[in-house]
Scaffold this motif. Sequence first.
Motif, PDB file in Angstrom:
ATOM      1  N   PRO A 172       0.822  -1.146  -0.122  1.00 44.01           N
ATOM      2  CA  PRO A 172      -0.298   0.163  -0.176  1.00 44.01           C
ATOM      3  C   PRO A 172       0.856   1.442  -0.048  1.00 44.01           C
ATOM      4  N   ASN A 173       2.051   1.207   0.187  1.00 44.36           N
ATOM      5  CA  ASN A 173       3.018   2.326   0.240  1.00 44.36           C
ATOM      6  C   ASN A 173       3.271   2.838  -1.197  1.00 44.36           C
ATOM      7  N   LEU A 174       3.032   2.032  -2.177  1.00 40.05           N
ATOM      8  CA  LEU A 174       3.201   2.293  -3.721  1.00 40.05           C
ATOM      9  C   LEU A 174       2.298   3.249  -4.172  1.00 40.05           C
ATOM     10  N   THR A 175       2.856   4.137  -5.080  1.00 37.28           N
ATOM     11  CA  THR A 175       1.955   5.249  -5.673  1.00 37.28           C
ATOM     12  C   THR A 175       1.898   4.433  -7.154  1.00 37.28           C
ATOM     13  N   GLN A 176       0.715   4.971  -7.898  1.00 35.79           N
ATOM     14  CA  GLN A 176       0.681   4.674  -9.356  1.00 35.79           C
ATOM     15  C   GLN A 176       1.170   5.890 -10.115  1.00 35.79           C
ATOM     16  N   ASN A 177       1.673   5.372 -11.282  1.00 43.80           N
ATOM     17  CA  ASN A 177       2.243   6.746 -12.426  1.00 43.80           C
ATOM     18  C   ASN A 177       0.887   7.264 -12.933  1.00 43.80           C
ATOM     19  N   GLU A 178       1.381   8.398 -13.061  1.00 45.61           N
ATOM     20  CA  GLU A 178       0.263   9.738 -13.424  1.00 45.61           C
ATOM     21  C   GLU A 178      -0.459   8.966 -14.831  1.00 45.61           C
ATOM     22  N   GLY A 179      -1.769   9.146 -14.889  1.00 48.56           N
ATOM     23  CA  GLY A 179      -2.600   8.886 -15.883  1.00 48.56           C
ATOM     24  C   GLY A 179      -2.910   7.336 -15.998  1.00 48.56           C
ATOM     25  N   TYR A 180      -2.814   6.599 -14.800  1.00 51.73           N
ATOM     26  CA  TYR A 180      -3.071   5.215 -15.002  1.00 51.73           C
ATOM     27  C   TYR A 180      -3.898   4.810 -13.492  1.00 51.73           C
ATOM     28  N   SER A 181      -4.966   3.993 -13.531  1.00 56.01           N
ATOM     29  CA  SER A 181      -5.799   3.632 -12.310  1.00 56.01           C
ATOM     30  C   SER A 181      -4.875   2.826 -11.605  1.00 56.01           C
ATOM     31  N   MET A 182      -5.587   3.287 -10.295  1.00 55.17           N
ATOM     32  CA  MET A 182      -5.074   2.254  -9.155  1.00 55.17           C
ATOM     33  C   MET A 182      -5.794   0.905  -8.987  1.00 55.17           C
ATOM     34  N   ASN A 183      -6.682   0.893  -9.664  1.00 54.77           N
ATOM     35  CA  ASN A 183      -7.372  -0.391  -9.455  1.00 54.77           C
ATOM     36  C   ASN A 183      -7.392  -1.369 -10.789  1.00 54.77           C
TER      37      ASN A 183
END
Length: 457
Positions: free
Chosen positions: A446-457
């Motif tokens: 859960p400490n990871l973030t997603q790259n801009e423009g992409y979904s988290m799910n």
Amino acid sequence: MGSFAMVQGYLTGYFSNPYEGQEPTCKYSRLLTRQENTVTVSGVTEGVWKDCYKIINVANGSINSIPNIKMDEEVAKRLMGEAKFFRAFNYFMLVKTFGDVPLYTTFYSSADADMMLLRSSAASVYELIESDLKEAVESLPAVKFADNAHRITKYAAAMLLTDVYMYQNKYADAAQTAKIVINSPHKLVANDDLEMGSAYNKLRTTDDLDEAIFVREANATISTNNWLPTYSVTSSFLELKDVKYAITERIYGPSDRFLNIYDKNDLRRQPNQFFHWEYTQASSGKKWSDKNAGCWYWFDEDALLSSGRGTKDWNFYRYAEALLDGAEAIAHTSGVTAEAAGYLAQIKARANMEGKTVEAITVELQSMGKDAFIQECWRERLREMPLEFKIWDDCVRTKMFPVVSETTPGKIDFVPLVGATNAAGATFTENDLLWPVATTEIQRNPNLTQNEGYSMN
């Protein structure tokens, strides 16, 4: 579907996969719709993430343990250099693919350990990569790859470090490390003739050439090159007698427009050099032909029609790339010197069908302005390594997109990558420069973030 390196090439629109209906990541890449299909694309990027970190963990285990093991000092030094090479190699793949990534330097032997790290900055990842490779260059043997029992050498490490510097636009550093490789025992393969005895056919058929700096070995009994031979032809090849594979298809199919990277007299554009359009089976007299170019560089007659097991090694780095890196890096820092022009001239002379010498081409190149010469280096990278999956890395590194003429052979212009239209008619955005972190990895950590423009799910 082929390797992830192939999938990166689809982003340019110059290559396509007839199976993209079944393998939608290929289509989403070609049409630049990955952001709208994050979950599907994540299934591919998860493999990159997991495979790289598995190897990094093994490398960390070696790096952490070797100092505490009693062994010959020279052996320990070599093993440490090899481990640092592979840690750097895999972190380089990760940082190019995802940008900021978690930076692990401790060996994990149990899932009970705290592995939920935040993403570290790309700059800090590159700092570790450079440090590892500098040590590897100093500690590994100064011999050709084939003469070192196919273990990592000083020149393989220097070649990777050059690539790392080039990717960051550190051209002064890249010029120095490229020269380490250029001045090594490695050298370009020569043409015996301009047909089956050409350098490009030798590269296709023969392992352990002096040009090979770092390769992935293939062996009939231990580890083959998988389906690679089948990608050299189309599905109609199965009409020949005794084909040993169930499927053949040019899943990294170059478009006719892409082939206009070459002028008409470039040896690399001729049939049975990098590409081909027909083949006649000797035993049956049956002919395969197609209007679309097949990838002759991967064609393996024995694997396709006899053994069913490809044994040709895969060249990650060749001496030709060291010359191209050296030429471009020197031009960036010192202008179009005789040295830079001479490096590029060696690549051009080998592909020249009119008997032009390296010396004559060197003189011609020295009359070019700096920017024109650098762009000529980019053109030669496209022409020299069309099937070695370098095209997308070069787009991201230079932030320029090659616009290949639809009508004039050999004409390639360059435009800024962001805002450019790829060959499939899609427009690049800033978000296209990186791939998504797999949604499954974000669920695990859960400490990871997603790259801009992409979904988290």
